[in-house]
Design a protein around this motif. Sequence first.
Motif, PDB file in Angstrom:
ATOM      1  N   UNK A  59       0.823  -1.218   0.000  1.00  0.00           N
ATOM      2  CA  UNK A  59       0.000   0.000   0.000  1.00  0.00           C
ATOM      3  C   UNK A  59       0.852   1.261   0.000  1.00  0.00           C
ATOM      4  N   UNK A  60       2.126   1.095   0.275  1.00  0.00           N
ATOM      5  CA  UNK A  60       3.016   2.241   0.301  1.00  0.00           C
ATOM      6  C   UNK A  60       3.475   2.647   1.684  1.00  0.00           C
ATOM      7  N   UNK A  61       3.246   1.814   2.671  1.00  0.00           N
ATOM      8  CA  UNK A  61       3.728   2.107   4.017  1.00  0.00           C
ATOM      9  C   UNK A  61       5.236   1.913   4.049  1.00  0.00           C
ATOM     10  N   UNK A  62       5.981   2.997   4.226  1.00  0.00           N
ATOM     11  CA  UNK A  62       7.437   2.880   4.326  1.00  0.00           C
ATOM     12  C   UNK A  62       7.811   2.134   5.604  1.00  0.00           C
ATOM     13  N   UNK A  63       7.304   2.604   6.709  1.00  0.00           N
ATOM     14  CA  UNK A  63       7.408   1.902   7.981  1.00  0.00           C
ATOM     15  C   UNK A  63       6.054   1.227   8.147  1.00  0.00           C
ATOM     16  N   UNK A  64       6.019  -0.075   8.230  1.00  0.00           N
ATOM     17  CA  UNK A  64       4.725  -0.758   8.206  1.00  0.00           C
ATOM     18  C   UNK A  64       3.907  -0.572   9.478  1.00  0.00           C
ATOM     19  N   UNK A  65       4.536  -0.186  10.583  1.00  0.00           N
ATOM     20  CA  UNK A  65       3.769   0.107  11.789  1.00  0.00           C
ATOM     21  C   UNK A  65       4.251   1.410  12.403  1.00  0.00           C
ATOM     22  N   UNK A  66       3.359   2.174  12.994  1.00  0.00           N
ATOM     23  CA  UNK A  66       1.924   1.956  12.955  1.00  0.00           C
ATOM     24  C   UNK A  66       1.360   2.338  11.587  1.00  0.00           C
ATOM     25  N   UNK A  67       0.302   1.668  11.204  1.00  0.00           N
ATOM     26  CA  UNK A  67      -0.434   1.992   9.989  1.00  0.00           C
ATOM     27  C   UNK A  67      -1.875   2.243  10.417  1.00  0.00           C
ATOM     28  N   UNK A  68      -2.369   3.437  10.146  1.00  0.00           N
ATOM     29  CA  UNK A  68      -3.680   3.858  10.639  1.00  0.00           C
ATOM     30  C   UNK A  68      -4.655   4.022   9.479  1.00  0.00           C
ATOM     31  N   UNK A  69      -5.825   3.416   9.662  1.00  0.00           N
ATOM     32  CA  UNK A  69      -6.927   3.532   8.706  1.00  0.00           C
ATOM     33  C   UNK A  69      -8.075   4.214   9.419  1.00  0.00           C
ATOM     34  N   UNK A  70      -8.626   5.231   8.794  1.00  0.00           N
ATOM     35  CA  UNK A  70      -9.781   5.940   9.345  1.00  0.00           C
ATOM     36  C   UNK A  70     -10.893   5.873   8.309  1.00  0.00           C
ATOM     37  N   UNK A  71     -12.037   5.354   8.721  1.00  0.00           N
ATOM     38  CA  UNK A  71     -13.159   5.208   7.797  1.00  0.00           C
ATOM     39  C   UNK A  71     -12.840   4.302   6.628  1.00  0.00           C
ATOM     40  N   UNK A  72     -11.981   3.313   6.848  1.00  0.00           N
ATOM     41  CA  UNK A  72     -11.629   2.359   5.809  1.00  0.00           C
ATOM     42  C   UNK A  72     -10.528   2.814   4.871  1.00  0.00           C
ATOM     43  N   UNK A  73     -10.076   4.054   5.029  1.00  0.00           N
ATOM     44  CA  UNK A  73      -9.041   4.594   4.145  1.00  0.00           C
ATOM     45  C   UNK A  73      -7.702   4.677   4.878  1.00  0.00           C
ATOM     46  N   UNK A  74      -6.644   4.338   4.178  1.00  0.00           N
ATOM     47  CA  UNK A  74      -5.317   4.437   4.751  1.00  0.00           C
ATOM     48  C   UNK A  74      -4.947   5.906   4.906  1.00  0.00           C
ATOM     49  N   UNK A  75      -4.623   6.302   6.139  1.00  0.00           N
ATOM     50  CA  UNK A  75      -4.259   7.688   6.424  1.00  0.00           C
ATOM     51  C   UNK A  75      -2.752   7.835   6.507  1.00  0.00           C
ATOM     52  N   UNK A  76      -2.081   6.858   7.088  1.00  0.00           N
ATOM     53  CA  UNK A  76      -0.635   6.923   7.165  1.00  0.00           C
ATOM     54  C   UNK A  76      -0.100   6.353   8.460  1.00  0.00           C
ATOM     55  N   UNK A  77       1.146   6.698   8.717  1.00  0.00           N
ATOM     56  CA  UNK A  77       1.814   6.239   9.921  1.00  0.00           C
ATOM     57  C   UNK A  77       1.874   7.345  10.957  1.00  0.00           C
ATOM     58  N   UNK A  78       2.857   7.242  11.840  1.00  0.00           N
ATOM     59  CA  UNK A  78       2.972   8.177  12.957  1.00  0.00           C
ATOM     60  C   UNK A  78       3.141   9.627  12.491  1.00  0.00           C
ATOM     61  N   UNK A  79       3.970   9.852  11.493  1.00  0.00           N
ATOM     62  CA  UNK A  79       4.193  11.226  11.031  1.00  0.00           C
ATOM     63  C   UNK A  79       2.913  11.865  10.515  1.00  0.00           C
ATOM     64  N   UNK A  80       2.172  11.124   9.720  1.00  0.00           N
ATOM     65  CA  UNK A  80       0.934  11.675   9.160  1.00  0.00           C
ATOM     66  C   UNK A  80      -0.105  11.919  10.257  1.00  0.00           C
ATOM     67  N   UNK A  81      -0.222  10.977  11.182  1.00  0.00           N
ATOM     68  CA  UNK A  81      -1.210  11.130  12.253  1.00  0.00           C
ATOM     69  C   UNK A  81      -0.853  12.320  13.136  1.00  0.00           C
ATOM     70  N   UNK A  82       0.420  12.451  13.497  1.00  0.00           N
ATOM     71  CA  UNK A  82       0.824  13.581  14.343  1.00  0.00           C
ATOM     72  C   UNK A  82       0.654  14.908  13.605  1.00  0.00           C
ATOM     73  N   UNK A  83       0.923  14.945  12.315  1.00  0.00           N
ATOM     74  CA  UNK A  83       0.713  16.164  11.534  1.00  0.00           C
ATOM     75  C   UNK A  83      -0.758  16.549  11.519  1.00  0.00           C
ATOM     76  N   UNK A  84      -1.620  15.566  11.309  1.00  0.00           N
ATOM     77  CA  UNK A  84      -3.063  15.829  11.336  1.00  0.00           C
ATOM     78  C   UNK A  84      -3.503  16.338  12.703  1.00  0.00           C
ATOM     79  N   UNK A  85      -2.956  15.744  13.747  1.00  0.00           N
ATOM     80  CA  UNK A  85      -3.297  16.162  15.104  1.00  0.00           C
ATOM     81  C   UNK A  85      -2.835  17.596  15.356  1.00  0.00           C
ATOM     82  N   UNK A  86      -1.616  17.910  14.977  1.00  0.00           N
ATOM     83  CA  UNK A  86      -1.069  19.242  15.233  1.00  0.00           C
ATOM     84  C   UNK A  86      -1.773  20.341  14.445  1.00  0.00           C
ATOM     85  N   UNK A  87      -2.257  20.007  13.252  1.00  0.00           N
ATOM     86  CA  UNK A  87      -2.983  21.037  12.497  1.00  0.00           C
ATOM     87  C   UNK A  87      -4.496  20.951  12.705  1.00  0.00           C
TER      88      UNK A  87
END
Length: 102
Positions: A59-87
């Motif tokens: 699917x394109x996960x560079x680091x395979x964990x953590x891998x987060x799906x929200x509403x069935x869609x792949x959102x990303x790993x830790x960097x993406x989740x923290x970026x979403x949280x911070x903004x």
Amino acid sequence: MERLNKMVSEKPIVIFSKSECCISHTIKSLFYDFGVNPMIYELDEMARGQEIEQALSRLGCNQTVPAVFIGGAFVGGANEIMSLHLNRSLKPMLKRAGALWV
């Protein structure tokens, strides 16, 4: 890949993790702090965890964990989740997925 798709469609929030991964632990804690009850799959504790990890990699996960799906869609790993949280975009995503009611 079909098995992965079925797993991520079962709950609004799905996290693929490894039990000894401190970054995965941090991401899980963030969701728990929001009051969200994600479905968590610990790949290192699953009989076919390596197959799921390979599917995540495809699917394109560079680091395979953590891998987060929200509403069935792949959102990303830790960097993406923290970026979403911070903004301040993560909480609205959780609400839209039906995982957060406040």
